[in-house]
Design an enzyme around this catalytic site. Structure first.
Site, PDB file in Angstrom:
ATOM      1  N   SER A 126       0.857  -0.947   0.066  1.00  0.00           N
ATOM      2  CA  SER A 126       0.339   0.385  -0.062  1.00  0.00           C
ATOM      3  C   SER A 126       0.662   1.012  -0.066  1.00  0.00           C
ATOM      4  O   SER A 126       2.176   1.322   0.359  1.00  0.00           O
ATOM      5  CB  SER A 126      -1.188   0.089   1.568  1.00  0.00           C
ATOM      6  OG  SER A 126      -1.087   1.085   1.655  1.00  0.00           O
ATOM      7  N   TYR A 151      -2.462  -1.244  10.995  1.00  0.00           N
ATOM      8  CA  TYR A 151      -2.366  -2.143   9.852  1.00  0.00           C
ATOM      9  C   TYR A 151      -1.065  -1.792   8.955  1.00  0.00           C
ATOM     10  O   TYR A 151      -1.534  -2.392   8.354  1.00  0.00           O
ATOM     11  CB  TYR A 151      -3.910  -1.053   9.260  1.00  0.00           C
ATOM     12  CG  TYR A 151      -3.608  -1.610   7.660  1.00  0.00           C
ATOM     13  CD1 TYR A 151      -4.318  -2.569   6.818  1.00  0.00           C
ATOM     14  CD2 TYR A 151      -3.796  -0.348   6.044  1.00  0.00           C
ATOM     15  CE1 TYR A 151      -4.320  -3.463   5.298  1.00  0.00           C
ATOM     16  CE2 TYR A 151      -4.000  -1.079   5.709  1.00  0.00           C
ATOM     17  CZ  TYR A 151      -3.473  -2.057   4.721  1.00  0.00           C
ATOM     18  OH  TYR A 151      -3.717  -2.168   2.962  1.00  0.00           O
ATOM     19  N   LYS A 155       1.905  -3.523   6.932  1.00  0.00           N
ATOM     20  CA  LYS A 155       2.193  -3.952   5.036  1.00  0.00           C
ATOM     21  C   LYS A 155       3.980  -4.093   5.637  1.00  0.00           C
ATOM     22  O   LYS A 155       4.325  -4.201   4.649  1.00  0.00           O
ATOM     23  CB  LYS A 155       1.379  -3.170   4.370  1.00  0.00           C
ATOM     24  CG  LYS A 155      -0.244  -3.306   4.999  1.00  0.00           C
ATOM     25  CD  LYS A 155      -0.022  -4.618   3.237  1.00  0.00           C
ATOM     26  CE  LYS A 155      -1.654  -5.287   3.694  1.00  0.00           C
ATOM     27  NZ  LYS A 155      -1.483  -6.309   3.109  1.00  0.00           N
TER      28      LYS A 155
HETATM   29  P1  NAD Z   1     -10.875  -7.147   0.818  1.00  0.00           P
HETATM   30  O1  NAD Z   1     -11.280  -6.956   2.350  1.00  0.00           O
HETATM   31  O2  NAD Z   1     -12.072  -7.261   0.595  1.00  0.00           O
HETATM   32  O3  NAD Z   1     -10.437  -8.946   0.303  1.00  0.00           O
HETATM   33  C1  NAD Z   1      -8.802  -9.604   1.703  1.00  0.00           C
HETATM   34  C2  NAD Z   1      -9.080 -10.793   1.414  1.00  0.00           C
HETATM   35  O4  NAD Z   1      -9.012 -11.800   2.403  1.00  0.00           O
HETATM   36  C3  NAD Z   1     -11.032 -10.881   1.551  1.00  0.00           C
HETATM   37  O5  NAD Z   1     -11.684 -12.100   0.837  1.00  0.00           O
HETATM   38  C4  NAD Z   1     -11.120 -11.981   3.298  1.00  0.00           C
HETATM   39  O6  NAD Z   1     -11.818 -12.293   3.462  1.00  0.00           O
HETATM   40  C5  NAD Z   1      -9.492 -12.758   2.713  1.00  0.00           C
HETATM   41  N1  NAD Z   1      -9.199 -12.895   5.071  1.00  0.00           N
HETATM   42  C6  NAD Z   1      -8.545 -11.730   5.286  1.00  0.00           C
HETATM   43  N2  NAD Z   1      -8.039 -12.977   6.695  1.00  0.00           N
HETATM   44  C7  NAD Z   1      -7.676 -14.274   5.646  1.00  0.00           C
HETATM   45  C8  NAD Z   1      -6.742 -15.725   6.135  1.00  0.00           C
HETATM   46  N3  NAD Z   1      -6.219 -15.012   8.065  1.00  0.00           N
HETATM   47  N4  NAD Z   1      -6.890 -16.766   4.868  1.00  0.00           N
HETATM   48  C9  NAD Z   1      -7.538 -16.169   4.039  1.00  0.00           C
HETATM   49  N5  NAD Z   1      -8.389 -15.664   3.211  1.00  0.00           N
HETATM   50  C10 NAD Z   1      -8.537 -13.647   4.526  1.00  0.00           C
HETATM   51  O7  NAD Z   1      -9.741  -6.559   0.792  1.00  0.00           O
HETATM   52  P2  NAD Z   1      -9.485  -5.804  -0.892  1.00  0.00           P
HETATM   53  O8  NAD Z   1      -9.549  -3.993  -0.814  1.00  0.00           O
HETATM   54  O9  NAD Z   1      -9.416  -6.122  -1.670  1.00  0.00           O
HETATM   55  O10 NAD Z   1      -7.955  -5.626  -0.457  1.00  0.00           O
HETATM   56  C11 NAD Z   1      -6.496  -6.748  -1.184  1.00  0.00           C
HETATM   57  C12 NAD Z   1      -5.324  -6.327  -0.313  1.00  0.00           C
HETATM   58  O11 NAD Z   1      -5.313  -5.600  -0.884  1.00  0.00           O
HETATM   59  C13 NAD Z   1      -5.106  -7.088   0.804  1.00  0.00           C
HETATM   60  O12 NAD Z   1      -4.205  -6.752   1.920  1.00  0.00           O
HETATM   61  C14 NAD Z   1      -4.859  -4.706   1.763  1.00  0.00           C
HETATM   62  O13 NAD Z   1      -4.258  -4.828   2.859  1.00  0.00           O
HETATM   63  C15 NAD Z   1      -4.516  -4.437   0.367  1.00  0.00           C
HETATM   64  N6  NAD Z   1      -4.591  -3.652   0.407  1.00  0.00           N
HETATM   65  C16 NAD Z   1      -6.304  -2.682  -0.195  1.00  0.00           C
HETATM   66  C17 NAD Z   1      -6.140  -1.570  -0.153  1.00  0.00           C
HETATM   67  C18 NAD Z   1      -7.636  -0.837  -0.417  1.00  0.00           C
HETATM   68  O14 NAD Z   1      -7.906   0.057  -0.579  1.00  0.00           O
HETATM   69  N7  NAD Z   1      -8.615  -1.641  -0.671  1.00  0.00           N
HETATM   70  C19 NAD Z   1      -5.009  -0.407  -0.610  1.00  0.00           C
HETATM   71  C20 NAD Z   1      -4.218  -0.827  -0.543  1.00  0.00           C
HETATM   72  C21 NAD Z   1      -3.166  -2.455  -0.078  1.00  0.00           C
HETATM   73  N1  UFG Z   2     -12.551  10.481   3.100  1.00  0.00           N
HETATM   74  C1  UFG Z   2     -13.627  11.600   3.669  1.00  0.00           C
HETATM   75  N2  UFG Z   2     -14.887  11.087   4.444  1.00  0.00           N
HETATM   76  C2  UFG Z   2     -15.277  10.012   4.293  1.00  0.00           C
HETATM   77  C3  UFG Z   2     -13.998   8.852   3.838  1.00  0.00           C
HETATM   78  C4  UFG Z   2     -12.726   9.706   3.686  1.00  0.00           C
HETATM   79  O1  UFG Z   2     -13.890  13.196   3.262  1.00  0.00           O
HETATM   80  O2  UFG Z   2     -15.846   9.474   5.008  1.00  0.00           O
HETATM   81  C5  UFG Z   2     -11.551  11.652   2.651  1.00  0.00           C
HETATM   82  C6  UFG Z   2     -10.258  11.465   3.657  1.00  0.00           C
HETATM   83  O3  UFG Z   2     -10.182  12.172   4.609  1.00  0.00           O
HETATM   84  C7  UFG Z   2      -9.279  11.375   1.859  1.00  0.00           C
HETATM   85  C8  UFG Z   2      -9.614  11.071   1.301  1.00  0.00           C
HETATM   86  O4  UFG Z   2     -11.006  11.182   1.565  1.00  0.00           O
HETATM   87  O5  UFG Z   2      -8.347  12.691   2.315  1.00  0.00           O
HETATM   88  C9  UFG Z   2      -9.678   9.147   1.084  1.00  0.00           C
HETATM   89  O6  UFG Z   2      -9.900   8.788   2.003  1.00  0.00           O
HETATM   90  P1  UFG Z   2     -10.063   6.966   2.409  1.00  0.00           P
HETATM   91  O7  UFG Z   2     -10.598   6.344   3.313  1.00  0.00           O
HETATM   92  O8  UFG Z   2     -10.818   6.846   0.928  1.00  0.00           O
HETATM   93  O9  UFG Z   2      -9.173   6.571   1.634  1.00  0.00           O
HETATM   94  P2  UFG Z   2      -6.751   6.255   2.627  1.00  0.00           P
HETATM   95  O10 UFG Z   2      -6.791   7.513   1.041  1.00  0.00           O
HETATM   96  O11 UFG Z   2      -7.125   7.471   3.635  1.00  0.00           O
HETATM   97  O12 UFG Z   2      -6.982   5.501   2.839  1.00  0.00           O
HETATM   98  C10 UFG Z   2      -7.146   4.978   1.597  1.00  0.00           C
HETATM   99  C11 UFG Z   2      -6.966   2.602   2.410  1.00  0.00           C
HETATM  100  C12 UFG Z   2      -6.129   2.571   3.652  1.00  0.00           C
HETATM  101  C13 UFG Z   2      -4.496   3.195   2.038  1.00  0.00           C
HETATM  102  C14 UFG Z   2      -4.210   4.496   1.932  1.00  0.00           C
HETATM  103  C15 UFG Z   2      -3.269   4.092   0.855  1.00  0.00           C
HETATM  104  O13 UFG Z   2      -8.190   3.168   3.350  1.00  0.00           O
HETATM  105  O14 UFG Z   2      -5.993   1.179   3.967  1.00  0.00           O
HETATM  106  O15 UFG Z   2      -5.518   4.061   0.946  1.00  0.00           O
HETATM  107  O16 UFG Z   2      -3.241   2.734  -0.390  1.00  0.00           O
HETATM  108  F1  UFG Z   2      -3.670   2.495   3.342  1.00  0.00           F
END
Ligand code: NAD
Ligand code: UFG
Length: 346
Positions: A126, A151, A155
């Site tokens: 991330s 979290y 990572k």
């Molecule tokens: P998500 O929660 O939709 O997907 C994660 C999946 O992993 C889920 O299906 C969950 O059931 C499964 N899971 C969790 N723990 C597990 C375990 N111990 N064993 C087996 N399965 C397990 O999340 P996502 O948004 O698809 O994110 C996928 C990956 O990308 C994650 O590692 C997350 O940290 C990373 N990531 C997501 C974002 C974002 O904003 N969505 C940003 C940066 C990184």
């Molecule tokens: N925001 C609002 N109102 C809300 C939610 C978000 O104003 O209800 C604003 C936040 O302050 C930020 C922007 O919208 O300025 C984006 O916020 P998000 O929560 O959608 O995303 P973040 O950038 O805070 O974080 C996301 C993921 C993290 C990841 C990061 C970088 O949640 O897990 O992107 O990949 F680490």
């Protein structure tokens, strides 16, 4: 012989879109997911889209016996590792769960891979590992900083342990994919993001306001040093993100060591710009109020995606309007996500 990929967390938001992309590209896919934050319906919907179904194993990456069984039963060439917990606020209250799932789970997965002689790994990292970078756009040479929550630290820890692993054994070939802000949904409207409870992230929150499930959006601060005072992020369409994984997979089958790639568009949008774009795409109004800043938020964050463009031949194709149109299609066709009503189980 078919090329078989293990996708941990493949029933989740990004994992299901990537599973679809893999199946469409002709890979055999095994999804391992404990469904703690997803529904197996996402994979049934993947089948509806592409006429192919991955092998689904309900289970946990922390279960070593299960992993050993999977690696001895199937001839796996690489692992895409999405499984983990991802809610920033929850991680502050339940740090052990985050370190156990994200860090210990990854250690367990890598040990099982090494035992099975599988050394190709793509890890979901991330942009949070950059912390509050002063340099915009952020390239991969920017220093990592200690993230402000468990979290984010989990990572960064996994990134570090994967680097150590690669230094210790040259057979490893690892991609650390630093995602910026994934949004959007597959254009079919069949798969998308299905957050549990009230969404924490901006776009799912906006779309639930637009459909009337939530009253109004709170905009966290309008006093940041940005043109309109609200936070700026690099939002990337989840289908472009999924394609990036295929390109990374191809690349690590030829290179070795640890390769870091930013996956973002290179363009930042403010919260107010996001609201306006969503309103345009959905023709719905999104009422909002300005409230205090959210603790731990940074003012701005967007990617320099040139390294991925040059080394992977990958760049994003979808624009902000596509992200919003596709989010709205998914939200309006599936008001309860993968559930059929507000009180059914995912
Ligand atoms: P998500 O929660 O939709 O997907 C994660 C999946 O992993 C889920 O299906 C969950 O059931 C499964 N899971 C969790 N723990 C597990 C375990 N111990 N064993 C087996 N399965 C397990 O999340 P996502 O948004 O698809 O994110 C996928 C990956 O990308 C994650 O590692 C997350 O940290 C990373 N990531 C997501 C974002 C974002 O904003 N969505 C940003 C940066 C990184
Ligand atoms: N925001 C609002 N109102 C809300 C939610 C978000 O104003 O209800 C604003 C936040 O302050 C930020 C922007 O919208 O300025 C984006 O916020 P998000 O929560 O959608 O995303 P973040 O950038 O805070 O974080 C996301 C993921 C993290 C990841 C990061 C970088 O949640 O897990 O992107 O990949 F680490």
């Amino acid at each position: 012989m078919k090329n078989t990929i293990l996708v941990t967390g493949g029933a989740g938001y990004i994992g299901s879109h990537t599973t679809l992309a893999l199946l469409e590209a002709g890979f055999e896919v095994i999804v391992l997911d404990n469904l703690c934050n997803s529904s197996v319906d996402s994979l049934n919907r993947v089948q509806k889209i592409c006429n192919k179904l991955p092998i689904f194993i309900e289970g946990d990456i922390r279960d070593r016996i299960l992993l050993n069984n999977i690696f001895t039963t199937y001839k796996i060439s690489a692992v895409l590792h999405f499984a983990g917990l991802k809610a920033v606020g929850d991680s502050v209250n339940n740090p052990l769960e985050y370190y156990e799932n994200n860090v210990a789970g990854s250690v367990n997965l890598c040990s099982a891979m090494a035992q099975a002689n599988v050394f190709n790994l793509v890890f979901s990292s991330s942009a949070t590992v950059y912390g509050e970078s002063t340099q915009m756009p952020i390239n991969e040479r920017a220093p990592t900083a200690t993230p402000t929550n468990p979290y984010g630290r989990s990572k960064l820890m996994v990134e570090e342990l994967l680097k150590d692993l690669s230094y210790s054994d040259a057979r490893w070939s690892i991609a650390l994919l630093r995602y910026f802000n994934p949004v959007g949904a597959h254009q079919s409207g069949l798969i998308g993001e299905d957050p549990n409870g009230t969404p924490n992230n901006l776009v799912p929150y906006i779309s639930q306001v637009a459909i009337g499930k939530l009253k109004k959006l709170s905009v966290y601060g309008d006093d940041y040093p940005t043109p309109d005072g609200t936070g700026i992020r690099d939002y990337i369409h989840v289908v472009d993100l999924a394609d990036g994984h295929l390109k990374a997979l191809q690349a690590i089958s030829k290179t070795g060591g640890v390769n870091i790639w930013n996956l973002g568009t290179g363009i930042g949008y403010s919260v107010l710009e996001m609201i306006r774009a969503f309103e345009m795409a959905s023709q719905k109004s999104v009422p909002f109020q300005i409230v205090n800043r959210r603790q731990g938020d940074i003012a701005e964050c967007w990617a320099d995606p040139m390294k991925a463009q040059q080394e992977l031949g990958w760049k994003t194709e979808r624009k902000l309007n596509d992200m919003m149109v596709d989010t709205w299609r998914w939200q309006s066709l599936n008001p309860y996500g993968y559930k059929t009503s507000s009180n059914s189980v995912k």
